[in-house]
Structures are given as C-alpha cells and as structure tokens.
Enzyme design. Structure first.
Site, mmCIF file in Angstrom:
data_model
loop_
_atom_site.group_PDB
_atom_site.id
_atom_site.type_symbol
_atom_site.label_atom_id
_atom_site.label_comp_id
_atom_site.label_asym_id
_atom_site.label_seq_id
_atom_site.Cartn_x
_atom_site.Cartn_y
_atom_site.Cartn_z
ATOM 1 N N GLY A 1 23.022 42.955 -7.517
ATOM 2 C CA GLY A 1 24.099 41.383 -8.042
ATOM 3 C C GLY A 1 23.322 40.896 -9.497
ATOM 4 N N SER A 2 24.260 40.753 -10.199
ATOM 5 C CA SER A 2 23.806 39.962 -11.518
ATOM 6 C C SER A 2 24.154 38.809 -11.738
ATOM 7 C CB SER A 2 24.818 41.055 -12.656
ATOM 8 O OG SER A 2 26.015 40.582 -12.084
ATOM 9 N N GLY A 3 24.049 37.954 -10.579
ATOM 10 C CA GLY A 3 24.300 36.725 -10.620
ATOM 11 C C GLY A 3 22.958 35.758 -10.757
ATOM 12 N N PHE A 4 22.245 34.790 -10.523
ATOM 13 C CA PHE A 4 21.106 33.832 -10.574
ATOM 14 C C PHE A 4 20.037 34.808 -9.960
ATOM 15 C CE2 PHE A 4 23.955 30.498 -11.187
ATOM 16 C CZ PHE A 4 23.819 29.907 -12.623
ATOM 17 N N VAL B 1 28.480 48.288 -5.050
ATOM 18 C CA VAL B 1 27.452 49.233 -3.754
ATOM 19 C C VAL B 1 28.114 49.196 -2.631
ATOM 20 C CG1 VAL B 1 25.439 48.949 -2.654
ATOM 21 C CG2 VAL B 1 25.513 48.327 -5.094
ATOM 22 N N GLU C 1 34.152 18.158 -8.209
ATOM 23 C CA GLU C 1 34.587 18.685 -9.002
ATOM 24 C C GLU C 1 35.394 18.595 -9.847
ATOM 25 O OE1 GLU C 1 30.491 20.852 -9.660
ATOM 26 O OE2 GLU C 1 29.844 19.247 -10.798
ATOM 27 N N GLN D 1 19.375 27.087 -7.470
ATOM 28 C CA GLN D 1 17.884 27.606 -7.267
ATOM 29 C C GLN D 1 17.681 28.561 -6.572
ATOM 30 O OE1 GLN D 1 15.435 26.443 -8.888
ATOM 31 N NE2 GLN D 1 16.850 25.632 -10.879
#
Lengths: 464, 464
Positions: free
Chosen positions: A18-21, A87, A185, A335
């Site tokens: 994963g390339s997220g946070f 993956v 939003e 977070q």
C-alpha cells in the site's frame, strides 16, 4: 550463518503493501534503519492524499497535487524499492507476498510485513449501484465525478434550450449518499459550484436553482463529531441550499435516479442523473486472506481484529495498519494510518537493534475536521469543538502541513486563494472520453457499458 | 422589416464553430458589437491552448491550466451563448448549422457563420496506427500519452527485476514520428524526463539509458524554421541523447514497434512500446461539406481555398479561419487562427455598421518558436533567428501572454519554475484506467480493444 567480510549479513527484508498514508509513513519512518531492505508494493503508482479527493472531484485541485508519484516521494530513500503491482496473495507460512501487474507476476520474500492496503467503497452488497453512483476512493473516481458534475450542467443547458423541463430537473438534481465528512464536503462543494462558480456561465438554465440532496440512513449528519457540530453543519448546509434528508436508506440506484426507504418504511424515488456514493467502506480483501491463514477475526466491514501492538494474532512479524484494523473503535482516518505506519516501523527498528518492545499502540486523536464551504468548517479536537471560520483556518493549516512537497503546498495555496476568494475553479476540464461515457450512461441507461472504471475497484468490493 | 419600439429589430445571428484560437478570438472580438447574438458551438467544453499540450503529456502542467472551460472564459460576454455539441451538418442554402451531443440534436440559424473547426491528426490513410501511436491534438491524447510515457518506465522496472532484458529494451525505446515543433518538443521533453526527472526514481533500470528516436520522412528537422535553426535544433537534440533519423518513412505501426522505410527503400523495424504521432494534420471534415456545397476547392490536407477575405467562394456570409484554410501558404499555427478570427469578427462588425469592407486578409507573421529543452529553444521572428537561451526567454514570454486568465499565468509560471529549475514534474499521476489500458495494449497486442479514445477522433480521420 556467520557473516564474512566478502559476504555481509543479508539485510532484513520489509515488505509494505500500500502507498497510502500507512504504507508511505511506515517506509519513511524506516529511512534511517540500516540493514533493512524495503519493498513497497502498490496497485497505484501514486500516493493519494484522500482527504482532498473531493477538491479534485469539484475542480479546485489537479490530480497531481494530491497524488504525487510514490517513487518520486521516496526517490532519495535508498533502502526502498517501489513496485507497481496489485497484491493477490499473502502466504504467512512461506512469508511471501505475490503481486500482479496484468500478466506480470512477482513474489517477494519478507522478514517483516506491513499490510496497509486500506479500504474501498462499500455498496453494502449492492455493487450494481457503483456504475450509476461512483464512490470517492480513487483518482479515477474523482475524475469520473468531475466529468459528471460539470457535465450534467452542460446537458441541462441543452435540454433547457430544447424546452424539456423534466430533463432539466433530473439533470440539475444532485444526490450525495452518506453524511460523513466526505459526503458533507461534496454536498457543500456542489452547492458552491452551482451558487457561485457557475452562476454566470449559462444562458438557458439558472445553475443556482440546482437541488442538492444529502441523504443518510443514520439520524445525524457527521455523527462522529457529536450532536453540536452535527447540528452546526446541518444548519450551515441548509443555508447553502442543501436539502438534508436523514433516516433515508437507499434501496435502489439506476441511471436516472434512486429509490429511498424512509424511516417509516415507505418507499419513494428521487430523479437525479448525478449521484455520489460516500456512504460505506469495506477493508481490502487481503484482510480476509490474513484472517483465514491466522485465525484472526474480521468485523462486518472486513477489518481485522489485531493485537494491541498492531500485529496479526500469532504472527508478530506481520503488522496491519490504517483502515484495515479493528481496534478499540479507532476511526478509519488518515491519522490512524500515519500513526500505525510509524508504530510498525518503530517496532521493527527496535527488534533489529535488540531494544525492548514499545508499549501497546495507542491512537492519539489529533481531532477531526470537515469543511462545509469556503470559510466554514467544523473541527473536533480533544474536548474542544470549533465551527465556522476558526475551524476553517485550522482545517487549512492542518491540510497544508500534510500535503507532500513544497511546490504542491505553494500551488495548492494559490489554487485555494483563487477558489475561495474568487469564484473560479481552475480544474474543470473534461476529456472527450468522460463526456461521452457520461452522456451515454444518462441517455442509454442500462444498455450502456461504461468504459471507465467507476466506483469500487474489483478487488475492493464488499466481501458480501 | 421595420422595427417597432415593443418589438425591436431582431439581432444579427452569428454562429461560430469551434472553441480553439480562431473561434474564441472571433467571439471576443465581437464583444462590443451591439445587436449581435453569437452562438459558439464546440465538440469540447474547453478552449485548448494547443501549443502547450506537450507539457500536459509530459507531466509539467495540469490539463486545467491549458484547457479552461469555454463558457467560463466567455461568461461575462453576454452576447455569446456557448453550446456543447459536435457539428454534423452545415446547410449553406438554409443557413443552418446542426450539432449533436449523443442523441440530442439542435439546429442553429445564422446570418453570419465563422467556421473554425481546426484540424485533427492525420495518419496519411493509416488510421489503424492511431491506437498504437496516439496523436497530439486533444486533452485525451495528452493524458493518454502521459499515462503511456510514465507507464513504460514502471513496466521496464518490473521486467528488469524479472531479468527480461529484451522487454526492458522495448519498453525503454521511445519513437516520436514527425520532426516539426510538436515532435521536437516531445522528444526533448521525453529526454529531460529520462535524464533528469526520473534519474533517481528506479532501482532496477537506469532511466537515463532510455533511447529516444525522432523520425521524419523529410530530410530536415523543423523545416519551416530554415536550415540554420533546424541544424541548431538537431545538434541540441543529439546532445540530449535524442537520435534523429531523417528520410525515414513510417510504413507500419503495431503494439510492439514500428516499420520504417529508409530513403533508399530498405525496410527495418524499431521495437518500441511507446510511440507518439506528431506527423500530419488533416482539416476538419466540415471543410469537405463546405466545398461540396459551394464548389470551393480543397487541398490534399482537406483545407479550403478561401477568398482573400477568408470567405467561402460565393458565400460572403461564411468565413473560414485557422487550420481549415488554404491561402498563400500561410502556416497552420495559432496566430493564423487568432488573426483570422479577429479579421472575420471585424468584417461582420463593419458590415453591420455600414462601413466599407477591410482590405484582404494578410497574415502577420509574429514568428515561430519551438522549445527543445529547458533554457533552450529556437525562434524565427521576421528576418531574425534566435537559438538557445535568448530564444527560450522569448518563448516563455510569448506563451505566458497567451495563456488565458491571471491565475493560470501565475500557476503556470510556478509550475515552470519548479520543472525548469528543479527536476520534478508535478503532474505525472495516472489513473488506474490509463494504467490498465496501457498494460493491456502492450501485453495483449491486437486482441485488445482500448477503452480510451486514442489518437484521431473519429470525425477527424484522414479523409482518405
């Protein structure tokens, strides 16, 4: 095996999925770790700053600003190799991860594994809704929605010129499903688009008369923020012309509208061409694989019940972070992923240097925020609650800090200045591809197979 | 018909076809014309600043910066109505224009018509090349190429990790067909990408070893700029690692390479996954309709031989401007369209106010420019020839002046500062859609039908 001078000890292999946070912050937190070789595998070539995805969908920011190339972000960190691939398999017994990029399959051995594959949109078992109501999880989703949102106004203008009032009404009704931060939003931004940005752009329709409906099956807006802020947000949305309908469950979605079941059980239909799905998430299906092999439990959203040090039960070498975990009711926010990724990295470093383990993972709640319109937001920080302008300034500051790269920060600030002080949206360009996919979807209904990947990714569907 | 006070004289109806330089500048030049009602019909919803398209294709600028919404640009000009639709028919006898947006068909009456529908890519009768070698004419093209250019490096990295040197070689060979300004700019930018931007981003391949081949059937680079600048450009390109092959005619294009016929008649193959077609243009097929109905002549590129006041022979109420005209060997550049659009607008205003007609249209050559790399360009202005840094500064100034909107100018300058002084490219994000179209094209070859519109638009194919 003892090391020799010519054949040094082989490095500790860390695979990050994963390339997220979660994945990105784990990799970065390992930048000073010596004797570590990191492979970061991701199904996208970019890191996605998901909290600002709605700004791409509504023409404020370009995709490049919130989705920098992962390998560019990590280029100077020499102990990381970034690999493009989805993956497909994790083998806990052999300690391997297999990834596929079309017909290219590669397998990576690990000594430590950090699984940060995130979550996809959930349609609660109704995946057929996805083509008519794209989700808000990927750059593909945001660009598809951008094309649809600006596109329905174009079509409404044509329908109005032809005197087809009924079509105009359907085209100028927007339904946003889900009254969490993303839904709020989106509804707020669509209102601003119609009331400010597009106000003078048309000759046959009045964009300010667009209906924007924010729906949720739950009885409250922004329920995670508490009653007071939820009410503030609702009030503000209503002032902006957004119709808030609570206790309204979506039971059907098609090309030209949605079916709603109200709290009393009565069904009704809302005609609307442009629908946005911001309702549910379901964790990556890799969670299921991990659970099956380890005996760990999954919750209803497909999240794994991890140990209090974020490891998989019985597998201290496997960490799970971010949206994929079920632990102490921690919320699925950026977070949690950032802190989880850093925690896992620290745990690996301590093990390698022989230090004693850290205490259990504790999520530190830095607060939650949602913007409603320019200059207006709600923020919940510890016991403090902010709304209006103060909350909006907080939102601005926090988001600028977390955007990656100096140029992105400066450019984003400039885009925001123009979007918030003026009325323009700099990024409303649609490709021909998007226009025709959209048009066809609306006109031809279910006979049309969209060429664009809409809504949930195949690998992230609700594991019904 | 005499006007009455309650029923004022109906306005003069001007229809403009196209939202490019010609159409947009014609509309703007009519902003002060009273009693004029303008309908601008375009198949795209944006104005395209085509000279900077290569910067979108190579990740420097976002699409929004060079493709603002046409209706936004013209929002405050109240005598203009912008209509989304592709013009299918012009009826010179009835003075009508019919446009279609999927199944929505509308017909517009005109008193004066300005046809500024531009040109598409020409594959010289080989439209099947388009899917393997996208052109450089639209935002769709640029985003498709952006996905391919950054994508082949991702695939090469995977192939290198798997030890398949032959695949790496094919993936890291770029062929740009056509050594005019667009081809030179693309080849130069791909070189900069591989030599600077991506230099540190990979672990298994060396991006700086990428081969970039610039091909042309003609014997010179930038032939319109004259020998001296052509040679300067060639020299500079070679220093940047671009292989320049002249007198090389492309006779075949497939998924994995191209077939070339050299000046002597010998055939050879170049293996390359990523091909860019910047070779030929053919005028909008609307030219053919105009010719058939008016008896005007078409040249080989489908351009109309117009009168010296840009009108269609026998039809003083119809103006043709920009890339669609064949007149005194004027070049198909932005300035020809801008000046033609303004000239046509002036002609209409003079007629309406009863002034005597202007003299014949004279193209004022403000010069031609092409960038080769950062800090290096060639420029031909009147009898003056510039190359290197001086030409590049001229290029910078001229392009900033013509970009529409203050914010776009500021933002573009910022992007340029970062791209030219640093090594980053801010807009290299690929959607999942683009990655999979690309991958499938390469792997599955001709069994694969791309879901993305590649290369020529159907309406702009070479009128073989």
């Amino acid at each position: 095996m003892s090391s020799t001078t010519t054949n040094p000890r082989s490095p500790h292999r860390v695979v990050i999925i994963g390339s997220g946070f979660g994945g990105l912050f784990a990799a970065r937190a390992l930048r000073k770790a010596r004797d570590v070789k990191i492979t970061l595998v991701s199904a996208t070539t970019h890191h996605l700053f998901q909290p600002l995805l709605y700004q791409v969908a509504t023409g404020i920011l370009s995709e490049g600003l919130i989705a920098p190339a992962t390998r560019e972000v990590l280029a100077r960190q020499e102990n990381v190799e970034v690999v493009f691939g989805k993956v497909t398999d994790i083998d806990l017994a052999r300690r391997t991860v297999t990834a596929k990029a079309l017909d290219e399959t590669q397998t990576y051995d690990y000594d430590s594994l950090i699984v940060a594959a995130g979550a996809g949109q959930s349609y609660f078992g109704n995946d057929e809704f996805a083509r008519h109501a794209p989700g808000m999880k990927s750059i593909d989703d945001a660009l598809e929605l951008r094309g649809r949102i600006f596109g329905v106004f174009e079509l409404a203008e044509l329908a109005a010129a032809a005197g087809r009032a009924d079509d105009v009404r359907k085209l100028m009704t927007f339904v946003v499903v889900g009254a969490g931060p993303t839904g709020v939003e989106m509804a707020g931004q669509i209102s601003e688009l119609s009331r400010r940005t597009l106000r003078r752009d048309f000759r046959n329709i009045d964009p300010t008369s667009a209906r924007i409906i924010l729906l949720d099956a739950a009885p409250a807006v922004l329920s995670a923020f508490g009653d007071r802020l939820g009410n503030k947000a609702t009030e503000r949305l209503k002032k902006m012309g957004v119709e808030v309908e609570l206790g309204a469950k979506v039971v059907g979605v098609d090309a030209t509208g949605i079916e709603v079941e109200d709290a009393g059980g009565a069904h009704r239909r809302i005609d609307a061409i442009c629908k946005v799905w911001a309702a549910g998430v379901s964790a990556s299906p890799l969670g299921k694989q991990l659970a099956e092999q380890s005996g760990a439990q999954l919750d209803r959203a497909g999240r794994i019940k991890v140990e209090d040090d974020l490891t998989l039960p019985g597998h201290p070498e496997v960490f799970v972070v971010g949206d994929m975990i079920s632990l102490k009711d921690y919320p699925g926010v950026a977070q949690l992923a950032i802190q989880g990724g850093r925690y896992a990295a620290r745990a690996i470093r301590r093990r390698l240097s022989g230090e004693k383990p850290q205490g259990p993972f504790e999520y530190f709640d830095k607060g939650s925020m949602a913007t409603i319109s320019r200059f207006s937001a709600v923020a919940s920080i510890g016991k403090l609650r902010f709304s209006g302008f103060v909350a909006w300034v907080l939102w601005l500051g926090v988001h600028l800090v977390y955007i990656i790269g100096f140029k992105s920060r400066v450019t984003t600030l400039l885009h925001w200045a123009v979007a918030f002080l003026g009325r323009a949206r700099g990024e409303r360009t649609s490709t021909e591809q998007q226009i025709f996919a959209r048009l066809a979807l609306e006109r031809l209904g279910d006979d049309f197979t969209p060429s664009v990947n809409m809504g949930v990714r195949e690998d992230q569907r609700d594991p019904a």
